[in-house]
Design a protein around this motif. Structure first.
Motif, mmCIF file in Angstrom:
data_model
loop_
_atom_site.group_PDB
_atom_site.id
_atom_site.type_symbol
_atom_site.label_atom_id
_atom_site.label_comp_id
_atom_site.label_asym_id
_atom_site.label_seq_id
_atom_site.Cartn_x
_atom_site.Cartn_y
_atom_site.Cartn_z
ATOM 1 N N GLN A 101 0.846 -1.193 0.000
ATOM 2 C CA GLN A 101 0.000 0.000 0.000
ATOM 3 C C GLN A 101 0.879 1.239 0.000
ATOM 4 O O GLN A 101 1.751 1.399 0.857
ATOM 5 C CB GLN A 101 -0.875 -0.012 1.245
ATOM 6 N N ASP A 110 1.814 5.195 0.486
ATOM 7 C CA ASP A 110 1.417 6.173 1.503
ATOM 8 C C ASP A 110 0.872 7.467 0.892
ATOM 9 O O ASP A 110 0.602 8.423 1.595
ATOM 10 C CB ASP A 110 2.572 6.469 2.462
ATOM 11 N N LYS A 111 0.703 7.451 -0.434
ATOM 12 C CA LYS A 111 0.029 8.559 -1.118
ATOM 13 C C LYS A 111 -0.525 8.016 -2.429
ATOM 14 O O LYS A 111 -0.132 6.946 -2.898
ATOM 15 C CB LYS A 111 0.957 9.744 -1.352
ATOM 16 N N GLN A 112 -1.445 8.752 -3.022
ATOM 17 C CA GLN A 112 -2.091 8.306 -4.253
ATOM 18 C C GLN A 112 -1.078 8.243 -5.384
ATOM 19 O O GLN A 112 -0.260 9.145 -5.565
ATOM 20 C CB GLN A 112 -3.228 9.253 -4.610
ATOM 21 N N TYR A 151 -3.623 3.130 -5.107
ATOM 22 C CA TYR A 151 -2.786 3.047 -3.904
ATOM 23 C C TYR A 151 -2.123 1.679 -3.718
ATOM 24 O O TYR A 151 -1.189 1.559 -2.939
ATOM 25 C CB TYR A 151 -3.616 3.303 -2.637
ATOM 26 N N LYS A 184 -1.087 4.108 8.030
ATOM 27 C CA LYS A 184 -2.244 4.621 7.310
ATOM 28 C C LYS A 184 -3.088 3.439 6.857
ATOM 29 O O LYS A 184 -2.569 2.374 6.542
ATOM 30 C CB LYS A 184 -1.812 5.471 6.122
ATOM 31 N N LEU A 225 -6.092 2.230 4.184
ATOM 32 C CA LEU A 225 -6.806 2.557 2.960
ATOM 33 C C LEU A 225 -8.235 2.047 3.092
ATOM 34 O O LEU A 225 -8.462 0.885 3.415
ATOM 35 C CB LEU A 225 -6.134 1.911 1.757
ATOM 36 N N LEU A 231 -7.140 7.437 1.946
ATOM 37 C CA LEU A 231 -6.064 7.052 2.848
ATOM 38 C C LEU A 231 -6.262 7.803 4.149
ATOM 39 O O LEU A 231 -6.410 9.030 4.147
ATOM 40 C CB LEU A 231 -4.713 7.406 2.222
#
Length: 162
Positions: free
Chosen positions: A22, A24-26, A63, A104, A106, A115
């Motif tokens: 995953q 940590d940002k788009q 993500y 984080k 999702l 997120l």
């Protein structure tokens, strides 16, 4: 939400090993292209005990990176897994994305990926019951369970009020 692994990975058997990462940002389109190119270059060189491995990947929800390994050709050894983690970590560093940060969560709220900071989960879980993207899956056949309701997740006992 239901995902059909046979559509995502049609040439891979259900017992294929998977890794779910995953971001940590788009991921932007540029990020996705870079990841795909990096993995497409890596997979033909990925071996375990000098045996070529058959692997592929998919990107979901902007993500999530899923890597699948067909065990009928060769399974991943510890060194082989280390090589994969290195490639994913290095690609992430190049993109300034951390694929190993578990602080984080999702969620999919009304089909939209969001997120959320784990520390603030109590706030967003009280307002809605989102679907959690579960990244601890190990077999391709389990991908049907990649999205589970928050009430059925490990968060339920810790955060969701009774």
């Amino acid at each position: 939400m239901h995902l059909d692994w046979s559509l995502l990975f049609p040439d891979f058997p259900p017992d294929s090993r998977i890794w779910v990462f995953q971001a940590d940002k788009q991921l932007s389109e540029s990020d996705k292209n870079f990841l795909s190119q990096t993995l497409d270059l890596f997979f033909p060189t990925w071996t375990s005990h000098e045996k070529q491995m058959k692997a592929t990947h998919a990107l979901l929800f902007d993500y999530v990176l899923i890597i699948a390994l067909d065990p009928t050709q060769a399974g991943a050894s510890g060194c082989g897994i280390d090589k994969l983690m290195y490639v994913v970590r290095k690609a992430g560093e190049s993109l300034q994305i951390d694929f190993f940060n578990r602080n984080k969560i999702l969620t999919l709220v009304h089909g939209i990926a969001q997120l959320n900071a784990l520390a603030e989960a109590g706030k967003w879980l009280r307002e809605d019951t989102p679907v959690i993207v579960f990244h601890h899956l190990q077999k391709l056949a389990e991908i049907d369970n990649i999205c589970i309701p928050a009430k059925d997740s490990w968060l339920a006992s810790r955060i969701i009020p009774a």
